[in-house]
Write an enzyme that holds these catalytic residues in place. Structure first.
Site, short mmCIF file in Angstrom:
data_model
loop_
_atom_site.label_atom_id
_atom_site.label_comp_id
_atom_site.label_asym_id
_atom_site.label_seq_id
_atom_site.Cartn_x
_atom_site.Cartn_y
_atom_site.Cartn_z
N ASP A 266 -7.87 -6.40 -14.58
CA ASP A 266 -8.31 -5.15 -13.59
C ASP A 266 -7.53 -3.29 -13.87
O ASP A 266 -7.58 -3.23 -14.41
CB ASP A 266 -6.62 -5.77 -12.80
CG ASP A 266 -6.92 -7.27 -11.67
OD1 ASP A 266 -8.00 -7.46 -11.60
OD2 ASP A 266 -5.68 -7.51 -11.08
N LYS A 288 -10.77 -3.95 -8.47
CA LYS A 288 -11.49 -4.17 -7.47
C LYS A 288 -10.67 -2.79 -6.81
O LYS A 288 -9.59 -2.52 -6.39
CB LYS A 288 -10.57 -4.72 -6.25
CG LYS A 288 -11.59 -6.42 -7.03
CD LYS A 288 -11.03 -7.88 -5.59
CE LYS A 288 -10.58 -8.18 -6.09
NZ LYS A 288 -9.96 -9.00 -7.34
N THR A 349 6.57 -7.70 -11.05
CA THR A 349 6.09 -6.92 -10.29
C THR A 349 6.46 -5.67 -10.54
O THR A 349 8.10 -5.63 -10.29
CB THR A 349 6.75 -8.20 -9.16
OG1 THR A 349 5.59 -7.75 -8.01
CG2 THR A 349 7.61 -8.08 -8.70
N MET A 403 1.09 -1.66 -1.25
CA MET A 403 -0.25 -0.63 -1.14
C MET A 403 -0.40 -0.54 -0.40
O MET A 403 -1.57 -0.54 1.27
CB MET A 403 -1.46 -1.98 -1.17
CG MET A 403 -1.86 -2.74 -2.76
SD MET A 403 -2.64 -3.90 -3.06
CE MET A 403 -1.40 -5.55 -2.13
#
Length: 498
Positions: A266, A288, A349, A403
């Site tokens: 990524d 992305k 995470t 995000m």
């Protein structure tokens, strides 16, 4: 968008200058001369005995320390209770000494060299033709680390790190490999089939802490028949790269990266993490990126399937944890439909890294009885329409918005409209765990202005709840509520972290 291939650098194709040539020397049944009875000499004697050498110790009885005296009682050490002399070097493979004075060290060194015997005087580099490194012992797998005497403590630290990466049972797996090699070579021709067998053997040995069982040899040998009869199929491992700091990788993730033939990574995966991957692996950037042309998910799925069907070990490297806002479900579904083995290696995470960075418990019992991970944008780049804002605005919980950089104003408006107090503590972290990490803490009503201050060119994480009160009191680039209207958050390329 065509994925970007990153071949190994030119530097990996050449051997950089070496301070010393690392050599593994067979001493089984060989004679070694050792002068001195100190603890340092005893440690060297213990290493030599472990290698199968016979040690002739030259040292007066009164100079033999307790550690050396314990070794003398074992097989492998013959004590000669007098000082060394020039005649002791005949038929010796190595010579070692622990000398107190420079003159004694020089004399031993010159005598051994005159006899043609490689020599080492302990802790006197000027009189050493060879050196001992820090050792990771999984014999027959042996790793030796040398800093050429520049920083022994660094060598020991490197050894400790390698110790954590190599399973203790690797010793037994290596012994099994020795036992199987002849049979495997007889059954499989040199080339792809034999290589695939040993790659699978390695994958198995490095993915477990358990020693091989009684039936493992037969199971592995049965694999040789399948390799001859069936076409090869590879595998895919979804690996969590964590929030950016390479030291936060799990050991299992490290092993997967070191075993990969192909890595699809990524955009948010740090270069430090990629540096730990197998250098021969082909790398493809399939990130992305918000607001930019991106590699489509269907294209990523097709690439994984194609490489795996070519027999490759594919690592799909995702920032954070692959199972949190990473579209892993779609990838697993496609791979399983194609009959391709798939494994998941979890990662740390970003919310966990945020809590560690702020030294804040996300579920401090005085403030929060639950924690929620919430996506800050939908596939259309706005807040998801299905979020239960009334529930998110309720007290007694911590909410982490992933995000959410570009939707910070909307997040603030929705929460305030559902009754969340304007002074609710908030923390914003950009590029969490990385060297360029930025922090802001303050009130909920100042969140939009805070995003304007921090920017969203790096991954942004927003934490909301009473657990951040202490961090807010400490103050990190606090922005007053009156600035919010004058500082709308800009659009940006990267707006999230996983």
């Amino acid at each position: 968008m065509r994925p970007i291939s990153l071949p190994p650098s030119d530097a990996s194709e050449r051997i950089a200058p070496l301070a010393k040539l690392p050599v593994f020397w067979n001493l089984s049944g060989k004679r070694v001369v050792l002068a001195g009875g100190s603890d340092g000499a005893a440690w060297k004697a213990e290493l030599l005995i472990a290698c199968g050498a016979t040690v002739d110790l030259y040292c007066p009885c009164e100079d033999v320390g307790d550690s050396m005296a314990a070794l003398v009682e074992k097989d492998g050490v013959t004590h000669h209770p007098h000082p060394w002399h020039c005649g002791v070097f005949a038929r010796a493979a190595l010579a070692l000494a622990d000398c107190e004075t420079e003159d004694e060290a020089r004399a031993f060194f010159c005598a051994a060299r005159a006899a043609g015997v490689p020599v080492n005087v302990i802790d006197k580099p000027a009189y050493c033709q060879f050196q001992f490194g820090s050792i990771v012992n999984r014999s027959p797998v042996i790793v030796s680390i040398s800093t050429d005497g520049a920083a022994p403590i660094l060598g020991q630290a490197i050894r400790r790190r390698i110790e954590t990466l190599l399973p203790p049972a690797l010793k037994q797996w290596a012994a099994l490999a020795q036992a199987l090699r002849g049979t495997v070579n007889a059954r499989l021709a040199p080339g792809p089939e034999r290589r695939r067998f040993w790659e699978r053997f390695v994958d198995r040995s490095l993915s477990t802490n358990a020693a091989p069982g009684a039936g493992d040899a037969a199971t592995l040998l049965a694999e040789t028949d399948r390799l001859v009869e069936a076409p090869s199929i590879g595998s895919v491992t979804l690996v969590g790269a964590g929030p950016g700091d390479a030291e936060l990788l799990t050991l299992k993730a490290m092993r997967a990266l070191q075993a990969a033939d192909v890595i699809l990574f990524d955009d948010l995966v740090s270069s430090e993490v990629l540096e730990l991957a197998r250098r021969e692996a082909k790398r493809f950037l399939v990130g992305k990126r918000g607001g930019r042309e991106s590699c489509k998910q269907d294209d990523i799925n097709d690439m994984m399937v194609r490489f795996a069907k070519d027999g490759k070990r594919v690592v799909r490297l995702k920032s954070g944890d692959p199972m949190i806002f990473g579209r892993a479900g779609e990838e697993i579904e496609r791979l399983e439909a194609e009959g391709i083995p798939v494994e998941v290696v979890p990662g740390i995470t970003a919310a966990s890294a945020m809590a560690a960075s702020l030294k804040t418990s996300l579920t401090h019992r005085n403030h929060a009885q639950q924690v929620r991970f919430v996506t800050g944008h939908s596939r259309h780049g706005v807040l998801p329409a299905t979020l239960d804002w009334a529930s998110l605005a309720a007290p007694g919980q911590t909410s982490i918005f992933y995000m959410g950089g570009r939707t910070a104003s909307a997040i603030t408006a929705e929460l305030c409209a559902r009754g969340m107090p304007a002074d609710t503590p908030v923390a914003v972290l950009s590029a969490v765990s990385r060297a360029r990490e930025r922090r802001w803490t303050g009130r909920l009503d100042a969140l939009p202005a805070a995003i304007g201050e921090i920017g969203v060119d790096e991954p942004v994480l927003i934490g909301i709840g009473a657990v951040f009160a202490a961090a807010a009191r400490a103050g990190h680039r606090d922005v007053t509520p009156s600035q919010a209207a004058d500082n709308p958050p800009p659009r940006a390329a990267r707006h999230g972290a996983r």
